[in-house]
Enzyme design. Sequence first.
Site, PDB file in Angstrom:
ATOM      1  N   GLY A 208      49.727 -57.897 -19.881  1.00 34.66           N
ATOM      2  CA  GLY A 208      49.510 -57.840 -18.467  1.00 34.66           C
ATOM      3  C   GLY A 208      50.740 -56.604 -17.983  1.00 34.66           C
ATOM      4  O   GLY A 208      51.203 -55.989 -18.986  1.00 34.66           O
ATOM      5  N   ASP A 209      51.056 -56.829 -16.849  1.00 34.85           N
ATOM      6  CA  ASP A 209      52.024 -55.628 -16.205  1.00 34.85           C
ATOM      7  C   ASP A 209      53.287 -55.852 -16.731  1.00 34.85           C
ATOM      8  O   ASP A 209      54.154 -54.908 -16.363  1.00 34.85           O
ATOM      9  CB  ASP A 209      51.821 -55.729 -14.569  1.00 34.85           C
ATOM     10  CG  ASP A 209      50.550 -55.123 -14.139  1.00 34.85           C
ATOM     11  OD1 ASP A 209      50.195 -54.184 -14.367  1.00 34.85           O
ATOM     12  OD2 ASP A 209      49.907 -55.892 -13.358  1.00 34.85           O
ATOM     13  N   GLY A 210      53.758 -56.857 -17.312  1.00 30.90           N
ATOM     14  CA  GLY A 210      55.117 -57.136 -17.674  1.00 30.90           C
ATOM     15  C   GLY A 210      55.350 -56.178 -18.743  1.00 30.90           C
ATOM     16  O   GLY A 210      56.587 -55.590 -18.889  1.00 30.90           O
ATOM     17  N   GLY A 240      46.314 -59.473 -19.399  1.00 34.79           N
ATOM     18  CA  GLY A 240      47.291 -60.414 -18.786  1.00 34.79           C
ATOM     19  C   GLY A 240      46.690 -61.003 -17.391  1.00 34.79           C
ATOM     20  O   GLY A 240      45.237 -60.941 -17.356  1.00 34.79           O
ATOM     21  N   SER A 241      47.401 -61.350 -16.725  1.00 32.02           N
ATOM     22  CA  SER A 241      46.776 -62.263 -15.304  1.00 32.02           C
ATOM     23  C   SER A 241      46.265 -61.178 -14.044  1.00 32.02           C
ATOM     24  O   SER A 241      45.412 -61.208 -13.510  1.00 32.02           O
ATOM     25  CB  SER A 241      47.925 -63.165 -14.820  1.00 32.02           C
ATOM     26  OG  SER A 241      48.058 -64.055 -15.971  1.00 32.02           O
ATOM     27  N   GLY A 242      47.381 -60.193 -13.948  1.00 32.19           N
ATOM     28  CA  GLY A 242      47.150 -59.432 -12.883  1.00 32.19           C
ATOM     29  C   GLY A 242      46.634 -57.918 -13.242  1.00 32.19           C
ATOM     30  O   GLY A 242      45.731 -57.392 -12.732  1.00 32.19           O
ATOM     31  N   GLU A 479      57.942 -59.336 -12.422  1.00 34.88           N
ATOM     32  CA  GLU A 479      59.206 -60.030 -13.015  1.00 34.88           C
ATOM     33  C   GLU A 479      60.218 -60.585 -11.903  1.00 34.88           C
ATOM     34  O   GLU A 479      60.669 -59.888 -11.115  1.00 34.88           O
ATOM     35  CB  GLU A 479      59.889 -58.961 -13.907  1.00 34.88           C
ATOM     36  CG  GLU A 479      58.846 -58.282 -15.016  1.00 34.88           C
ATOM     37  CD  GLU A 479      58.568 -59.261 -15.981  1.00 34.88           C
ATOM     38  OE1 GLU A 479      59.364 -60.074 -16.375  1.00 34.88           O
ATOM     39  OE2 GLU A 479      57.164 -59.413 -16.247  1.00 34.88           O
TER      40      GLU A 479
END
Length: 511
Positions: A208-210, A240-242, A479
Site C-alpha cells: 500500500g502507500d506505506g 494494499g488498502s488505499g 502513517e
Amino acid sequence: MASSDSSAQGPHDMALILDQSVSLTLGTDSLLIEGMTGCIRPIASRDSPNRQITALVAKQTVVVVGCSSLVNPKTTHAISLYNILGAEVTASNLVVAYAEPTAKDDISVTTVQYPIAEKEKKAVDSWVQKLLEQAYGKALIGKRLKILVNPFGGKGTAASLYQTYAAPVFAAAKCQVDVEHTTHRGHAIDIAENLDIDAYDAVVCCSGDGLPYEVFNGLGKRPDAHKALTQTAITLLPCGSGNGLTWNSFGTGSVSIAALGIVKGLRTPLDLVSISQKDSRTLSFLSQSFGIVAECDLATENIRWMGAQRFTYGFLVRLMRQTIWPCDIAVKVEIGDKAAIKEHYAAWSTRPEEPDSDSKRLEAAALSPGLPELKYGGVTDDLPQDWDTIPGETMGNFYAGNMAIMSKDTNMFPATLPNDGLMDVVTIDGRVSRGTAITMMNEIPSGRFFDMPELILRKASAFRLTPHQREGYISIDGERVPFEAFQAEVHQGLGTILTKSGRLYEAEGPR
C-alpha cells in the site's frame, strides 16, 4: 519475403509485409495486423507463473509453426501501441509481445511471432526499432527496477500478486528487476538510504502507500537527498488498502494494469512536503490529516482484513458520534476561493511543456544535493505574520494533500496538481449534521463534493496545526506520527514518480 513500405501510409505509418500474406502496419496509435496472425508463443499463466500455456490473439484463428492446422487467413487485429511491451528479431523469427486485455481490470502478456529469412532481417530490424520508438515515446525502454515487496501489507498477498500479475509484464518489456522482500517496519527506509541510485531507474513498491512513504523518507535521509529524490522515480503496484499513488499515477487498482503503466510510465516531478515536529523532520508525498479522516485511517488498523471498506466503516461509526477535534490552525494561503482554484487548475494543466525540464531538474539537484532548507522554519519557531489563522475549536476534519485520489472512488480533491508547489487544505466543521456528512461522502464519486459549501478549500504552501487534546491521531501518508503540533511546507518538484500522462493525475479535474 519481408519488406517495409511507407509510400501508401500516413506520415507516421509504416507497413511490414511478410511473405506477401501478412502485413503489420505501424500507425499513429496502433499496430494493425492483417492476414495470417502467425505463431502465438506460450506465455506464463497467471495461475502459475512457471507453467506454460498457449494464448490466442482475441478470437482470431492462427497459424502455429510446426502444426498442420491452417485456417482462414483473412483476419485483422489492432493492438494499441501503449500495450506493446517489446519486439525483437531472433535467429529465425520476428517476435512481438503485448498486453492483451482479459477482463475489465486485467491484462495478460501475449506474444505473436512470424518466421523470417536471414536476408529479411535488416528490413525487419529497422521496422522493429520504429515500432519500439512509437510504442514507448518519451518513456524509457527496459527500465531498471528495484522491486520492494512488503509481504505483510494489506491482506498479505503482495508477493503472489507481484509474481502472478506484474512479473510477466516486466519480463516481456525486458525490464531489469532486482526483487527484495522487506522484513520489518522501516526496512524500506534503510534500503532506500543505502540504495545505489545509479543502478536503478525506479523503485517499485509492492504494497500500500506505506512503502512509498518509507522509500521517500529513506532517500530523504541521504547526504545527496535532493539528487536521490530527483533521479530515482518511486512508483507503486497496488497491493494494499488505499493504493493512492497507483490511482493517481495510472488510474487503476489492478496490479497487471499498473505494471503496464510502470513499463510505459513517464518521469513526473512531484511536490513533497516537509513535516516538522518537535524532534523530527519527515517527508510526505500523499496527505496529512487530523480529525475524522485520520481516525478512519489509523483507528481501523485492527480491521485491515476489510480492505478499503474499513475507511467507510470507520467514517460512519465516528459520524454517529458527531465528534469534534479542537485545534489551532495557521495557513500560508496562496489561493483562497474555489473559483480561482478552478482557474489555476485549468491554466496549469494546459500550459506548454518546458523543453528539457527533467534534465534541468537533475542538474539543479546535482548542484544542491541535500534536502532544501525550511523556508518557514520548524513548528517551534515563531509563526510568520502573513499566515492566516483558521478557527479550529469545532474542527471536524482537517486534510491537506498533494494528490487528488485517496483510494478507489475517492477523487476527493480534483484540483490537485503534481507539481504546482501547492497543496489543497480542506477543513470541515464538526457541527455539520449527520445527513449532510453522509451526503458529502456520497458526493465524492460524483465529483460534486468539491463544490459543496460545507467544504472549505484553500491552496497553500505551508500550514501549522496544534491539537488541543492530549490524545488522538495524526496521519501522514497513512502513517501515525506523534500526537503533537506539526508544521508542513511544500517543496516544489522535489520528488519523482512515474505517471501515465507525465504532467497530471488520472483524475477528472474540477468542473
